[in-house]
Scaffold this active site. Structure first.
Site, PDB file in Angstrom:
ATOM      1  N   THR A 122      20.940  27.731  22.204  1.00 46.20           N
ATOM      2  CA  THR A 122      21.426  29.017  21.704  1.00 46.20           C
ATOM      3  C   THR A 122      21.185  29.177  20.194  1.00 46.20           C
ATOM      4  O   THR A 122      21.196  30.294  19.697  1.00 46.20           O
ATOM      5  CB  THR A 122      22.940  29.157  21.956  1.00 46.20           C
ATOM      6  OG1 THR A 122      23.579  27.986  21.479  1.00 46.20           O
ATOM      7  CG2 THR A 122      23.220  29.347  23.432  1.00 46.20           C
ATOM      8  N   CYS A 123      20.976  28.093  19.491  1.00 47.01           N
ATOM      9  CA  CYS A 123      20.838  28.160  18.028  1.00 47.01           C
ATOM     10  C   CYS A 123      19.446  28.672  17.653  1.00 47.01           C
ATOM     11  O   CYS A 123      18.431  28.077  18.038  1.00 47.01           O
ATOM     12  CB  CYS A 123      21.062  26.770  17.428  1.00 47.01           C
ATOM     13  SG  CYS A 123      20.604  26.698  15.687  1.00 47.01           S
ATOM     14  N   PRO A 124      19.369  29.749  16.876  1.00 52.54           N
ATOM     15  CA  PRO A 124      18.054  30.316  16.564  1.00 52.54           C
ATOM     16  C   PRO A 124      17.212  29.406  15.674  1.00 52.54           C
ATOM     17  O   PRO A 124      15.982  29.432  15.733  1.00 52.54           O
ATOM     18  CB  PRO A 124      18.392  31.607  15.812  1.00 52.54           C
ATOM     19  CG  PRO A 124      19.756  31.374  15.239  1.00 52.54           C
ATOM     20  CD  PRO A 124      20.462  30.494  16.213  1.00 52.54           C
ATOM     21  N   HIS A 164      15.873  26.841  17.929  1.00 47.41           N
ATOM     22  CA  HIS A 164      14.903  27.489  18.815  1.00 47.41           C
ATOM     23  C   HIS A 164      13.506  27.531  18.186  1.00 47.41           C
ATOM     24  O   HIS A 164      12.491  27.374  18.860  1.00 47.41           O
ATOM     25  CB  HIS A 164      15.420  28.899  19.149  1.00 47.41           C
ATOM     26  CG  HIS A 164      14.709  29.583  20.261  1.00 47.41           C
ATOM     27  ND1 HIS A 164      15.029  30.848  20.662  1.00 47.41           N
ATOM     28  CD2 HIS A 164      13.679  29.208  21.057  1.00 47.41           C
ATOM     29  CE1 HIS A 164      14.232  31.221  21.650  1.00 47.41           C
ATOM     30  NE2 HIS A 164      13.402  30.234  21.910  1.00 47.41           N
ATOM     31  N   SER A 197      20.347  22.703  20.310  1.00 45.51           N
ATOM     32  CA  SER A 197      21.105  23.480  21.284  1.00 45.51           C
ATOM     33  C   SER A 197      20.267  24.732  21.534  1.00 45.51           C
ATOM     34  O   SER A 197      19.761  25.331  20.577  1.00 45.51           O
ATOM     35  CB  SER A 197      22.463  23.883  20.741  1.00 45.51           C
ATOM     36  OG  SER A 197      22.959  24.937  21.565  1.00 45.51           O
TER      37      SER A 197
END
Ligand SMILES: N[C@@H](CCC(=O)N[C@@H](CS)C(=O)NCC(=O)O)C(=O)O
Length: 338
Positions: free
Chosen positions: A45-47, A50, A43
């Site tokens: 938004t997930c660091p 990322h 996803s």
């Protein structure tokens, strides 16, 4: 977000990742590096996810490892495909709507947490690994023999993202950055008592102070030259995995962790000049061969989504989804130009 019961202390305790296999360059390995065999579920938004999407691009693995994007916020049944924005409409491999269905396919007895990032093997229909720190190491080294010469670790500036001569320094910095900062923002934002919040808020900013000091000190290669004001990257002149691991937290800081997770003592833009200039250099770098726009292309489209998605996550985690969900505005601009 993946966590254990906090045993009444109000503290957020992260659960260990469950699937820990490794992809290897050896052709006879259980999970050999092969083009087209593996898929990364993330996803944006997930660091932690990322980290993996950045390293996939830094390494030029876009045609070797598939990337399947889920909706930016979790739904009641966890991460899901929505078809909205850059989310795929459904899982391209099996048509599933929900990430937990893939985990259950790999291991019907697995009860979660069903986290991103998740690295999937299309050949044996199973989860290879769901721990971001290990996934980025595999992407860094295991596929080099399939890549053009200039993308292989030995030929990258400074010896690559995890070069032998820096490994102990990288491990040491990663360890306190993880405890105080990467996980520190979660321990602060998901605290359910004042005591647990206070116990993590101050160490978080001590961690940021320490990074500021590191970035404003000369690179080791300068031999401490007084003319050199600051170093370009955390470990010196070259990008390493430590920069990637810190970037995904710092790019979310002023837009989400500060307003939503109550990490409110200071902001990156006003209080940490060296961190902010390092952040903007990475974020706005769209042409260098060293970054291949990996930072910009994986964060610019989502900067305005971080705030709402973290507000929803905290609302669910801390308030059980009860009461009004208020999403803070700003800051304006979301990030300054270089
Ligand atoms: N240790 C894991 C942590 C991953 C993680 O916590 N991901 C969160 C999203 S930011 C998640 O998927 N949580 C799902 C849940 O808790 O149900 C890693 O670094 O890969």
């Amino acid at each position: 977000m993946a966590s254990k019961d906090n045993q009444g202390s109000g503290a957020f305790i992260r659960t260990e990742s469950a699937f820990r296999h490794f992809i290897s360059p050896e052709p006879n390995a259980q999970f050999p590096a092969e083009k087209g065999r593996y898929a990364l579920y993330i996803s944006p938004t997930c660091p932690w996810a990322h980290r993996t999407s950045i390293v996939r691009i830094l390494k030029g693995l876009e045609n070797i490892i598939d990337l399947y994007e889920l909706h930016p916020s979790m739904g009641p049944k966890g991460w899901y495909f929505s078809g909205e924005g850059s989310s795929l409409p459904a899982d391209p491999l099996y048509g599933f709507k929900y990430l937990p269905d893939l985990y259950k396919k790999a291991d019907p007895s697995f009860t979660g947490p069903f986290t991103v990032p998740m690295l999937w093997d299309k050949r044996t229909h199973t989860v290879v690994n769901n721990e971001s720190s290990e996934i980025i190491r595999m992407l860094t080294t295991a596929f080099d023999h399939l890549l053009p010469e200039h993308l292989r670790e030995v030929n990258r500036p400074g010896g690559g993202l995890y070069p032998k001569h820096l490994q102990s320094s990288i491990d040491e910095v990663n360890s306190w950055v993880y405890n105080l900062i990467n996980n520190g923002v979660y321990k602060t934002g998901f605290a359910t008592t004042q005591q647990a919040y206070d116990a993590n808020l101050y160490p978080l900013f001590e961690g940021l102070d320490r990074v500021e000091q590191l970035l404003s000190s000369p690179a080791p290669s300068d031999g401490g030259s007084p003319e050199t004001k600051s170093r370009k990257y955390l470990l010196g002149d070259n990008l390493t995995e430590t920069d990637v691991r810190l970037y995904t937290t710092i790019i979310r800081f002023d837009v989400a962790y500060r307003p939503v997770f109550l990490c409110s003592l200071k902001s990156i833009r006003h209080d940490y000049p060296s961190i902010y200039s390092w952040l903007r250099r990475l974020h706005w770098d769209q042409d260098s061969r060293e970054t291949n726009a990996a930072f910009h292309s994986t964060s610019a489209p989502y900067l305005d989504v971080y705030g709402p998605s973290y507000a929803a996550a905290r609302h669910k985690k801390v308030f059980g989804g009860q009461g009004p969900l208020i999403v803070p505005g700003g800051p304006t601009p979301l990030i300054d130009q270089l």
